[in-house]
Design a protein around this motif. Structure first.
Motif, PDB file in Angstrom:
ATOM      1  N   ARG A 141      79.313  62.693 -39.305  1.00  0.00           N
ATOM      2  CA  ARG A 141      80.350  61.861 -39.940  1.00  0.00           C
ATOM      3  C   ARG A 141      80.082  60.373 -39.702  1.00  0.00           C
ATOM      4  N   TYR A 142      79.648  60.032 -38.497  1.00  0.00           N
ATOM      5  CA  TYR A 142      79.335  58.627 -38.200  1.00  0.00           C
ATOM      6  C   TYR A 142      78.200  58.137 -39.092  1.00  0.00           C
ATOM      7  N   ARG A 143      77.158  58.954 -39.249  1.00  0.00           N
ATOM      8  CA  ARG A 143      76.016  58.541 -40.063  1.00  0.00           C
ATOM      9  C   ARG A 143      76.405  58.416 -41.531  1.00  0.00           C
ATOM     10  N   LEU A 144      77.264  59.299 -42.006  1.00  0.00           N
ATOM     11  CA  LEU A 144      77.713  59.207 -43.392  1.00  0.00           C
ATOM     12  C   LEU A 144      78.542  57.941 -43.613  1.00  0.00           C
ATOM     13  N   ARG A 145      79.397  57.623 -42.644  1.00  0.00           N
ATOM     14  CA  ARG A 145      80.157  56.373 -42.762  1.00  0.00           C
ATOM     15  C   ARG A 145      79.216  55.176 -42.767  1.00  0.00           C
ATOM     16  N   ARG A 146      78.163  55.251 -41.988  1.00  0.00           N
ATOM     17  CA  ARG A 146      77.175  54.164 -41.964  1.00  0.00           C
ATOM     18  C   ARG A 146      76.530  53.990 -43.339  1.00  0.00           C
ATOM     19  N   VAL A 147      76.214  55.091 -44.000  1.00  0.00           N
ATOM     20  CA  VAL A 147      75.672  55.021 -45.357  1.00  0.00           C
ATOM     21  C   VAL A 147      76.678  54.375 -46.296  1.00  0.00           C
ATOM     22  N   GLU A 148      77.942  54.767 -46.171  1.00  0.00           N
ATOM     23  CA  GLU A 148      78.981  54.199 -47.028  1.00  0.00           C
ATOM     24  C   GLU A 148      79.125  52.697 -46.807  1.00  0.00           C
ATOM     25  N   GLU A 149      79.078  52.277 -45.547  1.00  0.00           N
ATOM     26  CA  GLU A 149      79.193  50.850 -45.242  1.00  0.00           C
ATOM     27  C   GLU A 149      78.026  50.067 -45.815  1.00  0.00           C
ATOM     28  N   LEU A 150      76.833  50.613 -45.684  1.00  0.00           N
ATOM     29  CA  LEU A 150      75.638  49.912 -46.153  1.00  0.00           C
ATOM     30  C   LEU A 150      75.586  49.822 -47.676  1.00  0.00           C
ATOM     31  N   THR A 151      75.963  50.898 -48.349  1.00  0.00           N
ATOM     32  CA  THR A 151      75.825  50.951 -49.805  1.00  0.00           C
ATOM     33  C   THR A 151      77.070  50.460 -50.535  1.00  0.00           C
ATOM     34  N   GLY A 152      78.201  50.427 -49.839  1.00  0.00           N
ATOM     35  CA  GLY A 152      79.447  50.083 -50.500  1.00  0.00           C
ATOM     36  C   GLY A 152      79.930  51.177 -51.434  1.00  0.00           C
ATOM     37  N   ARG A 153      79.496  52.406 -51.189  1.00  0.00           N
ATOM     38  CA  ARG A 153      79.845  53.534 -52.045  1.00  0.00           C
ATOM     39  C   ARG A 153      80.462  54.632 -51.194  1.00  0.00           C
ATOM     40  N   SER A 154      81.516  55.249 -51.713  1.00  0.00           N
ATOM     41  CA  SER A 154      82.223  56.283 -50.972  1.00  0.00           C
ATOM     42  C   SER A 154      81.692  57.662 -51.334  1.00  0.00           C
ATOM     43  N   LEU A 155      81.340  58.445 -50.323  1.00  0.00           N
ATOM     44  CA  LEU A 155      80.863  59.799 -50.555  1.00  0.00           C
ATOM     45  C   LEU A 155      81.999  60.755 -50.922  1.00  0.00           C
TER      46      LEU A 155
END
Length: 221
Positions: free
Chosen positions: A183-197
């Motif tokens: 979950r932490y890594r997925l949030r990191r992706v969301e923060e970096l890309t500005g896109r919500s999974l």
């Protein structure tokens, strides 16, 4: 069309499928003998040899016909793309395009039969490398720009998460980490890309970009 089917020795109505095999050299028949093997399975087919490809239009008259057809094609140990089934002969050109897209989706250097229906998005991404590269740039570039260890962790986590149909718990099991780590890594992706999974549309964008990254890795190995 029924007259054309009769002339070709095919049934008047589908389903049919198209197979496209990559030739290793001009004039080579990568599926040599497959026509005879298909006839033995009572699967009528017509063939055309191009300088770089061998094409087949195959009738699939029974529920088990496609399985038997794929078994014959796999025995050739060639690179083959296989279209979705279709009902009318006038749809053959579109099926040929789908089969060629499936062939383009096969990893470089690998043999086998790639069915368009197995992963149509992956086939389309692989068939359009320039567009796929732009997709990666537009969607995942902030992740790609990370130092290699973190980039690898995040991309691998995304791959496992998509494979697990969006389950952080199942992805954690396959990664041998705690679900909170996923979950932490997925949030990191969301923060970096500005896109919500959690948004299906943006998740689809990220999934397609991830396929493009994976395909690019395969081409450069």
């Amino acid at each position: 069309m029924w007259e054309a089917a009769r002339e070709l020795g095919l049934p008047e109505h589908g389903p049919y499928a198209v197979a496209v095999a990559e030739a290793g050299a001009p004039g080579e028949e990568p599926l040599s003998g497959a026509g005879t093997a298909l006839r033995q399975e009572e699967l009528p087919s017509v063939w055309r040899l191009l300088p770089d490809q061998q094409l087949a239009l195959i009738a699939l008259p029974t529920a088990t016909a496609e399985t038997a057809c794929l078994r014959v094609l796999r025995r050739a140990h060639a690179r083959v793309g296989f279209s979705p089934r279709f009902q009318a002969l006038q749809d053959t050109p579109q099926a040929l395009r789908f089969a060629r897209l499936a062939l383009a989706g096969l990893r470089s250097g690998r043999t086998g039969v790639a069915r368009f229906d197995d992963n149509p998005l992956a086939m389309v991404v692989a068939a359009a490398p320039a567009e796929a590269a732009h997709l990666v740039e537009a969607v995942l570039q902030p992740v790609i720009d990370l130092p290699a260890p973190e980039r690898s962790r995040l991309l691998t986590t995304l791959e496992h998460w998509f494979t697990a149909a969006g389950s952080a718990g199942a992805a954690a099991q396959s990664l041998f980490v705690h679900p909170n780590t996923v979950r932490y890594r997925l949030r990191r992706v969301e923060e970096l890309t500005g896109r919500s999974l959690t948004d299906p549309r943006t998740a689809a964008d990220i999934g397609a970009a991830l396929l493009a990254v994976r395909d690019s890795r395969g081409r450069h190995r």
